[in-house]
Design a protein around this motif. Sequence first.
Motif, PDB file in Angstrom:
ATOM      1  N   PRO A 126       0.824  -1.206   0.000  1.00  0.00           N
ATOM      2  CA  PRO A 126       0.000   0.000   0.000  1.00  0.00           C
ATOM      3  C   PRO A 126       0.863   1.263   0.000  1.00  0.00           C
ATOM      4  O   PRO A 126       1.931   1.292   0.616  1.00  0.00           O
ATOM      5  CB  PRO A 126      -0.787  -0.090   1.310  1.00  0.00           C
ATOM      6  N   THR A 127       0.394   2.279  -0.691  1.00  0.00           N
ATOM      7  CA  THR A 127       1.074   3.568  -0.727  1.00  0.00           C
ATOM      8  C   THR A 127       0.137   4.634  -0.168  1.00  0.00           C
ATOM      9  O   THR A 127      -1.078   4.409  -0.051  1.00  0.00           O
ATOM     10  CB  THR A 127       1.471   3.955  -2.160  1.00  0.00           C
ATOM     11  N   ARG A 128       0.693   5.788   0.146  1.00  0.00           N
ATOM     12  CA  ARG A 128      -0.143   6.913   0.585  1.00  0.00           C
ATOM     13  C   ARG A 128      -1.162   7.265  -0.494  1.00  0.00           C
ATOM     14  O   ARG A 128      -2.302   7.598  -0.203  1.00  0.00           O
ATOM     15  CB  ARG A 128       0.727   8.125   0.885  1.00  0.00           C
ATOM     16  N   GLY A 129      -0.741   7.181  -1.750  1.00  0.00           N
ATOM     17  CA  GLY A 129      -1.640   7.490  -2.861  1.00  0.00           C
ATOM     18  C   GLY A 129      -2.819   6.535  -2.933  1.00  0.00           C
ATOM     19  O   GLY A 129      -3.944   6.954  -3.237  1.00  0.00           O
ATOM     20  N   ASP A 130      -2.578   5.260  -2.663  1.00  0.00           N
ATOM     21  CA  ASP A 130      -3.671   4.283  -2.649  1.00  0.00           C
ATOM     22  C   ASP A 130      -4.692   4.640  -1.570  1.00  0.00           C
ATOM     23  O   ASP A 130      -5.901   4.650  -1.804  1.00  0.00           O
ATOM     24  CB  ASP A 130      -3.146   2.874  -2.375  1.00  0.00           C
ATOM     25  N   ILE A 131      -4.196   4.944  -0.397  1.00  0.00           N
ATOM     26  CA  ILE A 131      -5.073   5.263   0.723  1.00  0.00           C
ATOM     27  C   ILE A 131      -5.807   6.575   0.466  1.00  0.00           C
ATOM     28  O   ILE A 131      -7.011   6.681   0.711  1.00  0.00           O
ATOM     29  CB  ILE A 131      -4.261   5.302   2.028  1.00  0.00           C
ATOM     30  N   LEU A 132      -5.105   7.561  -0.060  1.00  0.00           N
ATOM     31  CA  LEU A 132      -5.728   8.848  -0.366  1.00  0.00           C
ATOM     32  C   LEU A 132      -6.834   8.677  -1.411  1.00  0.00           C
ATOM     33  O   LEU A 132      -7.886   9.316  -1.318  1.00  0.00           O
ATOM     34  CB  LEU A 132      -4.683   9.852  -0.846  1.00  0.00           C
TER      35      LEU A 132
ATOM     36  N   LEU B 176      -9.849   0.188  -7.347  1.00  0.00           N
ATOM     37  CA  LEU B 176     -11.219  -0.205  -7.067  1.00  0.00           C
ATOM     38  C   LEU B 176     -11.359  -0.062  -5.553  1.00  0.00           C
ATOM     39  O   LEU B 176     -10.556  -0.610  -4.800  1.00  0.00           O
ATOM     40  CB  LEU B 176     -11.489  -1.649  -7.498  1.00  0.00           C
ATOM     41  N   VAL B 177     -12.366   0.702  -5.117  1.00  0.00           N
ATOM     42  CA  VAL B 177     -12.529   0.996  -3.700  1.00  0.00           C
ATOM     43  C   VAL B 177     -13.838   0.383  -3.228  1.00  0.00           C
ATOM     44  O   VAL B 177     -14.912   0.759  -3.695  1.00  0.00           O
ATOM     45  CB  VAL B 177     -12.535   2.519  -3.450  1.00  0.00           C
ATOM     46  N   LEU B 178     -13.745  -0.571  -2.296  1.00  0.00           N
ATOM     47  CA  LEU B 178     -14.921  -1.198  -1.717  1.00  0.00           C
ATOM     48  C   LEU B 178     -15.337  -0.395  -0.496  1.00  0.00           C
ATOM     49  O   LEU B 178     -14.497  -0.019   0.323  1.00  0.00           O
ATOM     50  CB  LEU B 178     -14.629  -2.643  -1.321  1.00  0.00           C
ATOM     51  N   LEU B 179     -16.633  -0.142  -0.373  1.00  0.00           N
ATOM     52  CA  LEU B 179     -17.179   0.743   0.656  1.00  0.00           C
ATOM     53  C   LEU B 179     -17.959  -0.055   1.681  1.00  0.00           C
ATOM     54  O   LEU B 179     -18.823  -0.861   1.323  1.00  0.00           O
ATOM     55  CB  LEU B 179     -18.101   1.769   0.002  1.00  0.00           C
ATOM     56  N   SER B 180     -17.692   0.183   2.962  1.00  0.00           N
ATOM     57  CA  SER B 180     -18.386  -0.557   4.014  1.00  0.00           C
ATOM     58  C   SER B 180     -19.831  -0.092   4.151  1.00  0.00           C
ATOM     59  O   SER B 180     -20.199   0.990   3.697  1.00  0.00           O
ATOM     60  CB  SER B 180     -17.655  -0.401   5.349  1.00  0.00           C
ATOM     61  N   ARG B 181     -20.631  -0.912   4.801  1.00  0.00           N
ATOM     62  CA  ARG B 181     -22.055  -0.633   4.961  1.00  0.00           C
ATOM     63  C   ARG B 181     -22.367   0.411   6.020  1.00  0.00           C
ATOM     64  O   ARG B 181     -23.459   0.949   6.049  1.00  0.00           O
ATOM     65  CB  ARG B 181     -22.799  -1.912   5.363  1.00  0.00           C
ATOM     66  N   ASP B 182     -21.440   0.680   6.925  1.00  0.00           N
ATOM     67  CA  ASP B 182     -21.774   1.606   8.006  1.00  0.00           C
ATOM     68  C   ASP B 182     -22.091   2.989   7.438  1.00  0.00           C
ATOM     69  O   ASP B 182     -21.601   3.364   6.375  1.00  0.00           O
ATOM     70  CB  ASP B 182     -20.642   1.672   9.037  1.00  0.00           C
ATOM     71  N   PRO B 183     -22.925   3.759   8.130  1.00  0.00           N
ATOM     72  CA  PRO B 183     -23.398   5.035   7.584  1.00  0.00           C
ATOM     73  C   PRO B 183     -22.287   6.020   7.223  1.00  0.00           C
ATOM     74  O   PRO B 183     -22.444   6.807   6.294  1.00  0.00           O
ATOM     75  CB  PRO B 183     -24.272   5.612   8.704  1.00  0.00           C
ATOM     76  N   ASN B 184     -21.180   5.984   7.928  1.00  0.00           N
ATOM     77  CA  ASN B 184     -20.100   6.929   7.671  1.00  0.00           C
ATOM     78  C   ASN B 184     -18.995   6.353   6.789  1.00  0.00           C
ATOM     79  O   ASN B 184     -17.977   6.995   6.576  1.00  0.00           O
ATOM     80  CB  ASN B 184     -19.503   7.418   8.990  1.00  0.00           C
TER      81      ASN B 184
ATOM     82  N   LEU C  93     -16.727   4.074   7.337  1.00  0.00           N
ATOM     83  CA  LEU C  93     -15.462   4.151   8.062  1.00  0.00           C
ATOM     84  C   LEU C  93     -14.437   3.145   7.553  1.00  0.00           C
ATOM     85  O   LEU C  93     -13.244   3.360   7.686  1.00  0.00           O
ATOM     86  CB  LEU C  93     -15.696   3.951   9.556  1.00  0.00           C
ATOM     87  N   CYS C  94     -14.901   2.046   6.992  1.00  0.00           N
ATOM     88  CA  CYS C  94     -13.985   1.026   6.489  1.00  0.00           C
ATOM     89  C   CYS C  94     -13.978   1.034   4.963  1.00  0.00           C
ATOM     90  O   CYS C  94     -15.027   1.100   4.333  1.00  0.00           O
ATOM     91  CB  CYS C  94     -14.395  -0.357   6.985  1.00  0.00           C
ATOM     92  N   LEU C  95     -12.795   0.958   4.431  1.00  0.00           N
ATOM     93  CA  LEU C  95     -12.612   0.896   2.983  1.00  0.00           C
ATOM     94  C   LEU C  95     -11.664  -0.245   2.675  1.00  0.00           C
ATOM     95  O   LEU C  95     -10.784  -0.566   3.467  1.00  0.00           O
ATOM     96  CB  LEU C  95     -11.963   2.181   2.454  1.00  0.00           C
ATOM     97  N   GLU C  96     -11.818  -0.823   1.525  1.00  0.00           N
ATOM     98  CA  GLU C  96     -10.833  -1.777   1.005  1.00  0.00           C
ATOM     99  C   GLU C  96     -10.407  -1.224  -0.342  1.00  0.00           C
ATOM    100  O   GLU C  96     -11.205  -1.126  -1.264  1.00  0.00           O
ATOM    101  CB  GLU C  96     -11.452  -3.162   0.857  1.00  0.00           C
ATOM    102  N   VAL C  97      -9.161  -0.805  -0.438  1.00  0.00           N
ATOM    103  CA  VAL C  97      -8.635  -0.212  -1.663  1.00  0.00           C
ATOM    104  C   VAL C  97      -7.835  -1.266  -2.398  1.00  0.00           C
ATOM    105  O   VAL C  97      -6.880  -1.827  -1.853  1.00  0.00           O
ATOM    106  CB  VAL C  97      -7.759   1.025  -1.353  1.00  0.00           C
ATOM    107  N   LEU C  98      -8.238  -1.547  -3.629  1.00  0.00           N
ATOM    108  CA  LEU C  98      -7.557  -2.538  -4.452  1.00  0.00           C
ATOM    109  C   LEU C  98      -6.876  -1.826  -5.618  1.00  0.00           C
ATOM    110  O   LEU C  98      -7.539  -1.406  -6.566  1.00  0.00           O
ATOM    111  CB  LEU C  98      -8.565  -3.572  -4.988  1.00  0.00           C
ATOM    112  N   PRO C  99      -5.562  -1.640  -5.530  1.00  0.00           N
ATOM    113  CA  PRO C  99      -4.858  -0.981  -6.644  1.00  0.00           C
ATOM    114  C   PRO C  99      -4.820  -1.890  -7.866  1.00  0.00           C
ATOM    115  O   PRO C  99      -4.481  -3.069  -7.772  1.00  0.00           O
ATOM    116  CB  PRO C  99      -3.447  -0.751  -6.108  1.00  0.00           C
ATOM    117  N   LYS C 100      -5.162  -1.346  -9.003  1.00  0.00           N
ATOM    118  CA  LYS C 100      -5.131  -2.136 -10.233  1.00  0.00           C
ATOM    119  C   LYS C 100      -3.720  -2.604 -10.548  1.00  0.00           C
ATOM    120  O   LYS C 100      -3.539  -3.649 -11.174  1.00  0.00           O
ATOM    121  CB  LYS C 100      -5.691  -1.316 -11.400  1.00  0.00           C
ATOM    122  N   SER C 101      -2.723  -1.862 -10.083  1.00  0.00           N
ATOM    123  CA  SER C 101      -1.337  -2.272 -10.322  1.00  0.00           C
ATOM    124  C   SER C 101      -0.984  -3.566  -9.597  1.00  0.00           C
ATOM    125  O   SER C 101       0.006  -4.210  -9.934  1.00  0.00           O
ATOM    126  CB  SER C 101      -0.380  -1.161  -9.880  1.00  0.00           C
ATOM    127  N   GLY C 102      -1.786  -3.973  -8.616  1.00  0.00           N
ATOM    128  CA  GLY C 102      -1.530  -5.202  -7.890  1.00  0.00           C
ATOM    129  C   GLY C 102      -2.029  -6.458  -8.585  1.00  0.00           C
ATOM    130  O   GLY C 102      -1.746  -7.571  -8.154  1.00  0.00           O
TER     131      GLY C 102
END
Length: 170
Positions: free
Chosen positions: A21-27, A133-141, A143-152
Amino acid sequence: MVHQGGDTAHGTDTVELAFRPTRGDILAGIRVRDRIRKLTLVRGAVIALFAVFGLWMIYTGAGFVSVLPQWLVVLLVWSLPRVQANHVFRTVEWQGEFRTTVSGDGVSVTTDHCTLTQRWSMFRGYRETRDHLVLLSRDPNILCLEVLPKSGLRAPEDIDRLRALLDRHA
């Protein structure tokens, strides 16, 4: 690498990613979340308000010291996503390479120090950016993300299989 399992009715095809993971992926993930939550608009409005107020104060002859707090607020509000990304990056960078498997069961992430499996019921959907590709959690805010870089992805054709898995389950 893509493996096709025996039970295709339940989508047991898997797609594997390997990345650090990189800062760019998280950002990228934070920016996607902020757009969905309309925080980008709120942040822009706050920045515009304080910037205009600071310019008005300069125009009316207020000294630099009087305007400094407004510009500090502008800088702070603008930098919040980057501060968040740096914080998350410091939390995950020491774990090394992330080996992620996306399958009909969910998303499993393994590092040298832990394994985390998230079932599809954890996610409300996903968004695609140019590089992620960014997966978004069900919670209202969201708060959880799963970031999948295409480069991976291991092979260029894996992106279509990954999109199909996400369309089917997320």
